[in-house]
Design a protein around this motif. Structure first.
Motif, PDB file in Angstrom:
ATOM      1  N   ALA A  20       0.988  -1.192   0.127  1.00 29.38           N
ATOM      2  CA  ALA A  20      -0.166   0.201  -0.022  1.00 29.38           C
ATOM      3  C   ALA A  20       0.869   1.138   0.028  1.00 29.38           C
ATOM      4  O   ALA A  20       0.982   2.040   0.962  1.00 29.38           O
ATOM      5  CB  ALA A  20      -0.983   0.125   1.243  1.00 29.38           C
ATOM      6  N   PRO A  21       1.473   1.448  -1.117  1.00 28.44           N
ATOM      7  CA  PRO A  21       2.750   2.679  -1.050  1.00 28.44           C
ATOM      8  C   PRO A  21       1.950   3.889  -1.232  1.00 28.44           C
ATOM      9  O   PRO A  21       2.693   4.995  -0.804  1.00 28.44           O
ATOM     10  CB  PRO A  21       3.521   2.325  -2.474  1.00 28.44           C
ATOM     11  N   LEU A  22       0.796   4.175  -1.584  1.00 27.92           N
ATOM     12  CA  LEU A  22       0.403   5.505  -2.029  1.00 27.92           C
ATOM     13  C   LEU A  22      -0.709   6.269  -1.331  1.00 27.92           C
ATOM     14  O   LEU A  22      -0.650   7.651  -1.034  1.00 27.92           O
ATOM     15  CB  LEU A  22      -0.112   5.570  -3.353  1.00 27.92           C
ATOM     16  N   GLU A  23      -1.242   5.543  -0.165  1.00 24.90           N
ATOM     17  CA  GLU A  23      -2.205   6.021   0.496  1.00 24.90           C
ATOM     18  C   GLU A  23      -1.617   6.977   1.750  1.00 24.90           C
ATOM     19  O   GLU A  23      -0.323   6.802   2.088  1.00 24.90           O
ATOM     20  CB  GLU A  23      -3.073   5.236   1.148  1.00 24.90           C
ATOM     21  N   SER A  24      -2.507   7.957   2.228  1.00 26.48           N
ATOM     22  CA  SER A  24      -2.022   8.980   3.305  1.00 26.48           C
ATOM     23  C   SER A  24      -1.541   8.181   4.509  1.00 26.48           C
ATOM     24  O   SER A  24      -1.996   7.378   4.746  1.00 26.48           O
ATOM     25  CB  SER A  24      -2.973   9.933   3.602  1.00 26.48           C
ATOM     26  N   ALA A  25      -0.392   8.831   4.982  1.00 23.95           N
ATOM     27  CA  ALA A  25      -0.062   8.445   6.253  1.00 23.95           C
ATOM     28  C   ALA A  25      -0.892   8.982   7.544  1.00 23.95           C
ATOM     29  O   ALA A  25      -0.771   8.831   8.545  1.00 23.95           O
ATOM     30  CB  ALA A  25       1.352   8.576   6.473  1.00 23.95           C
ATOM     31  N   ASP A  26      -1.808   9.934   7.094  1.00 23.22           N
ATOM     32  CA  ASP A  26      -2.482  10.638   8.025  1.00 23.22           C
ATOM     33  C   ASP A  26      -3.862   9.849   8.132  1.00 23.22           C
ATOM     34  O   ASP A  26      -4.644   9.500   7.169  1.00 23.22           O
ATOM     35  CB  ASP A  26      -3.019  12.230   7.836  1.00 23.22           C
ATOM     36  N   SER A  27      -4.357   9.654   9.422  1.00 16.55           N
ATOM     37  CA  SER A  27      -5.553   8.779   9.665  1.00 16.55           C
ATOM     38  C   SER A  27      -6.831   9.084   8.955  1.00 16.55           C
ATOM     39  O   SER A  27      -7.411   8.406   8.398  1.00 16.55           O
ATOM     40  CB  SER A  27      -5.645   8.225  11.325  1.00 16.55           C
ATOM     41  N   HIS A  28      -7.038  10.649   9.434  1.00 11.58           N
ATOM     42  CA  HIS A  28      -8.414  10.980   8.702  1.00 11.58           C
ATOM     43  C   HIS A  28      -8.371  10.968   7.335  1.00 11.58           C
ATOM     44  O   HIS A  28      -9.520  10.720   6.688  1.00 11.58           O
ATOM     45  CB  HIS A  28      -8.547  12.308   9.118  1.00 11.58           C
ATOM     46  N   LEU A  29      -7.007  11.069   6.579  1.00 12.74           N
ATOM     47  CA  LEU A  29      -7.278  10.941   5.044  1.00 12.74           C
ATOM     48  C   LEU A  29      -7.106   9.428   4.806  1.00 12.74           C
ATOM     49  O   LEU A  29      -8.048   8.933   3.877  1.00 12.74           O
ATOM     50  CB  LEU A  29      -6.062  11.600   4.471  1.00 12.74           C
ATOM     51  N   ALA A  30      -6.421   8.615   5.254  1.00 13.45           N
ATOM     52  CA  ALA A  30      -6.333   7.369   4.950  1.00 13.45           C
ATOM     53  C   ALA A  30      -7.617   6.441   5.337  1.00 13.45           C
ATOM     54  O   ALA A  30      -8.172   5.564   4.401  1.00 13.45           O
ATOM     55  CB  ALA A  30      -5.209   6.608   5.717  1.00 13.45           C
ATOM     56  N   ALA A  31      -8.457   6.987   6.239  1.00 16.73           N
ATOM     57  CA  ALA A  31      -9.641   6.209   6.257  1.00 16.73           C
ATOM     58  C   ALA A  31     -10.882   6.641   5.413  1.00 16.73           C
ATOM     59  O   ALA A  31     -11.323   5.587   4.909  1.00 16.73           O
ATOM     60  CB  ALA A  31     -10.205   6.716   7.863  1.00 16.73           C
ATOM     61  N   GLU A  32     -10.732   7.684   4.737  1.00 15.84           N
ATOM     62  CA  GLU A  32     -11.580   8.091   3.832  1.00 15.84           C
ATOM     63  C   GLU A  32     -11.054   7.451   2.642  1.00 15.84           C
ATOM     64  O   GLU A  32     -11.992   6.896   1.814  1.00 15.84           O
ATOM     65  CB  GLU A  32     -11.369   9.379   3.394  1.00 15.84           C
ATOM     66  N   GLU A  33      -9.698   7.380   2.224  1.00 17.63           N
ATOM     67  CA  GLU A  33      -9.179   6.706   0.912  1.00 17.63           C
ATOM     68  C   GLU A  33      -9.567   5.195   1.184  1.00 17.63           C
ATOM     69  O   GLU A  33     -10.048   4.689   0.140  1.00 17.63           O
ATOM     70  CB  GLU A  33      -7.884   6.856   0.933  1.00 17.63           C
ATOM     71  N   PHE A  34      -9.287   4.581   2.133  1.00 19.94           N
ATOM     72  CA  PHE A  34      -9.563   3.240   2.055  1.00 19.94           C
ATOM     73  C   PHE A  34     -11.242   2.699   2.149  1.00 19.94           C
ATOM     74  O   PHE A  34     -11.480   1.735   1.752  1.00 19.94           O
ATOM     75  CB  PHE A  34      -8.949   2.515   3.370  1.00 19.94           C
ATOM     76  N   THR A  35     -11.908   3.759   2.616  1.00 20.90           N
ATOM     77  CA  THR A  35     -13.734   3.516   2.729  1.00 20.90           C
ATOM     78  C   THR A  35     -13.621   3.598   1.254  1.00 20.90           C
ATOM     79  O   THR A  35     -14.631   2.650   0.620  1.00 20.90           O
ATOM     80  CB  THR A  35     -14.146   4.513   3.793  1.00 20.90           C
ATOM     81  N   GLU A  36     -13.538   4.603   0.296  1.00 18.91           N
ATOM     82  CA  GLU A  36     -13.707   4.770  -1.058  1.00 18.91           C
ATOM     83  C   GLU A  36     -13.388   3.560  -1.925  1.00 18.91           C
ATOM     84  O   GLU A  36     -14.079   3.207  -2.750  1.00 18.91           O
ATOM     85  CB  GLU A  36     -12.916   5.952  -1.320  1.00 18.91           C
ATOM     86  N   MET A  37     -12.174   3.178  -1.507  1.00 22.63           N
ATOM     87  CA  MET A  37     -11.465   1.942  -2.231  1.00 22.63           C
ATOM     88  C   MET A  37     -12.142   0.692  -2.025  1.00 22.63           C
ATOM     89  O   MET A  37     -12.369   0.131  -2.918  1.00 22.63           O
ATOM     90  CB  MET A  37      -9.870   1.868  -1.655  1.00 22.63           C
ATOM     91  N   TYR A  38     -12.396   0.263  -0.825  1.00 21.28           N
ATOM     92  CA  TYR A  38     -13.292  -0.833  -0.618  1.00 21.28           C
ATOM     93  C   TYR A  38     -14.596  -1.074  -0.742  1.00 21.28           C
ATOM     94  O   TYR A  38     -15.286  -2.019  -0.657  1.00 21.28           O
ATOM     95  CB  TYR A  38     -12.617  -1.598   0.544  1.00 21.28           C
ATOM     96  N   ALA A  39     -15.429   0.352  -0.558  1.00 21.23           N
ATOM     97  CA  ALA A  39     -16.893  -0.222  -0.534  1.00 21.23           C
ATOM     98  C   ALA A  39     -17.374  -0.192  -2.062  1.00 21.23           C
ATOM     99  O   ALA A  39     -16.790   0.393  -3.020  1.00 21.23           O
ATOM    100  CB  ALA A  39     -17.359   1.402   0.005  1.00 21.23           C
ATOM    101  N   LEU A  40     -18.251  -0.809  -2.263  1.00 21.03           N
ATOM    102  CA  LEU A  40     -18.747  -1.135  -3.563  1.00 21.03           C
ATOM    103  C   LEU A  40     -19.590   0.092  -4.169  1.00 21.03           C
ATOM    104  O   LEU A  40     -19.573   0.489  -5.321  1.00 21.03           O
ATOM    105  CB  LEU A  40     -19.782  -2.210  -3.767  1.00 21.03           C
ATOM    106  N   ASP A  41     -20.161   0.714  -3.178  1.00 25.31           N
ATOM    107  CA  ASP A  41     -21.060   2.170  -3.500  1.00 25.31           C
ATOM    108  C   ASP A  41     -21.432   2.639  -2.091  1.00 25.31           C
ATOM    109  O   ASP A  41     -20.924   2.374  -1.147  1.00 25.31           O
ATOM    110  CB  ASP A  41     -22.547   1.697  -4.058  1.00 25.31           C
ATOM    111  N   GLU A  42     -22.181   3.840  -2.444  1.00 24.32           N
ATOM    112  CA  GLU A  42     -22.334   4.699  -1.102  1.00 24.32           C
ATOM    113  C   GLU A  42     -22.619   3.842   0.106  1.00 24.32           C
ATOM    114  O   GLU A  42     -22.398   4.148   1.104  1.00 24.32           O
ATOM    115  CB  GLU A  42     -23.074   5.969  -1.599  1.00 24.32           C
TER     116      GLU A  42
END
Ligand code: FES
Length: 430
Positions: free
Chosen positions: A166-188
């Motif tokens: 996982a080389p590119l995601e943010s190292a800041d938790s509030h950003l990483a949580a958003e990024e991984f949620t977007e990445m792994y959820a199928l839809d809203e």
């Protein structure tokens, strides 16, 4: 907070190289147990399922007990906080994720602490523990140390676990949580099924790093964070080069509930003395949520927003609409601070009396507001404009002593500020 764009998410996803993949059989929960745990070694990229034995359940009951038992399987007398064999253990007890007992959604997290150099546990909110339980695992131990930033992904829908670069995601938790949620959820809608565990950049540079556990707040449309804050387990997490632990749970409806619990689920129904207007108003809210008992907390939130309290009549009407017992509804309405059985004022002044604020004179601030409003804490002014509450930590201790009105935070308070704040809030709309 800005959400990552689809392009950014796609780029991050493309950079994920799968280092290990493991498929498992789903497990039915039996009396609160899945009867198995996970062991994930990120040095060897090995994922294993291990049994939860009857002895474990008899002698090490609960999240704390399971964590300790798993710790003792991994460590020896020489294990330090940054040793590869210092595991991070996470467990959900036999009541974990039950809908009938508020507070049972916690995850217990345990490791050797960088601050105390001893075994340290913390309990934390967020959805990870219940989703792990519904995925069919009572506990998990992560051991080893990766040579690069990696992510562990547990996909309960596909019964698949992967370790990925996982080389590119943010190292800041509030950003990483958003990024991984977007990445792994199928839809809203599926975002509610994703829970992310991560630690921020500060955890790389201090021994006090917290571990953040996300849950998706469908009202604000953001991934919000709860902290496992004791002992620096976030520091251990980043020391292992873990970028995140992500779980995609099964669809929102819980796999099991304590429907047969005689305490929690007394029969619903019976007489309802509420007015036709109240019935209609509660029905409108219940219908918005499909009259689904799983959403009674959301319905109570709507009632609280609408009426500024949860009346007995509203509870009676909601019980009839949803089939959830009155006892269960009272249980919820009296457990959470967000609900009140008596009418709150148009604005609620919350004065923090947590430890940091207490040390900086919170008691005098509460008294100053009591004098200025002519009420005691917990009371509401006669004109219904203000309610005064003393609350636990508001999460901004560096500004202690602190008060909050709506979304507004007032920090570094002095007693003379109370009348000014009341005047300003009285003049402010909404
Ligand atoms: S103790 Fe008051 S904000 Fe934390």
């Amino acid at each position: 907070m800005s959400h990552p764009t689809p392009d950014t998410v796609a780029k991050m996803r493309r950079a994920h190289k799968v280092l290990a993949e493991f498929r498992y059989e789903p497990a039915e929960l039996e009396r609160g147990y899945a009867n198995r745990s996970l062991r994930i070694d990120i040095s060897a990229n090995r994922i294993e399922v291990r049994p939860v034995t009857q002895q474990m359940k008899d002698l090490w009951i609960g999240g704390k007990g399971f964590d300790l038992w798993l710790m003792f399987q991994e460590i020896d007398k020489d294990t330090k906080w940054d040793s590869p064999n210092n595991p991070i253990c996470m467990s959900s007890g036999p009541l974990g994720g039950t809908m009938s007992f508020p507070g049972s959604g916690k995850t217990l997290v345990t490791s050797i602490s960088p601050t105390t150099r001893n075994i340290m546990d913390c309990n934390v909110g967020g959805y990870f523990g219940p989703y792990m339980k519904f995925a069919g695992f009572d506990a998990l131990a992560i051991t080893g140390k990766a040579s690069q930033d990696v992510l562990i992904f547990i996909d309960a829908k596909e019964n698949r676990i992967t370790i990925e670069e996982a080389p590119l995601e943010s190292a800041d938790s509030h950003l990483a949580a958003e990024e991984f949620t977007e990445m792994y959820a199928l839809d809203e809608l599926d975002k509610r099924n994703v829970a992310v565990v991560c630690a921020g950049r500060a955890a790389e540079h201090t021994r006090l790093g917290v571990l953040n556990f996300s849950f998706y707040d469908w009202r604000r449309k953001v991934a919000r964070l709860k902290q496992a804050g004791r002992g620096g387990i976030g520091t251990v997490f980043r020391n292992k080069r873990l970028k995140a632990l992500v779980i995609r749970g099964k669809p929102l409806a819980p796999t099991w509930r304590v429907a047969e619990s005689k305490v929690a689920m007394r029969p619903a129904g019976g007489a309802c003395a509420c007015s036709q207007d109240m019935k209609a108003s509660v029905r409108k809210i219940a219908e918005k949520w499909g009259q689904d008992p799983d959403y009674v907390i959301e319905m109570l939130q709507d009632l609280q927003d609408q009426d500024r309290h949860i009346s007995q009549a509203a509870i009676d009407a909601l019980s009839l609409e949803t089939g959830v017992s009155r006892g269960q509804l009272y249980h919820i309405a009296t457990f959470y601070k967000a609900f009140s059985l008596t009418p709150r004022g148009e604005k609620v002044i919350q004065v923090c009396v947590g430890t940091a604020c207490h040390v900086k004179g919170a008691a005098q601030i509460v008294s100053a507001f009591e004098r200025a409003l002519g009420i005691k804490q917990g009371g509401t002014t006669k004109d219904g404009k203000f309610t005064l509450e003393a609350v636990a930590c508001l999460g901004c201790c560096s500004l202690a002593p602190v008060a909050k009105v709506g979304e507004e935070i007032y920090g570094n308070l002095q007693t003379k500020d109370a009348p000014r704040i009341i005047r300003a809030e009285g003049a402010r709309r909404g």
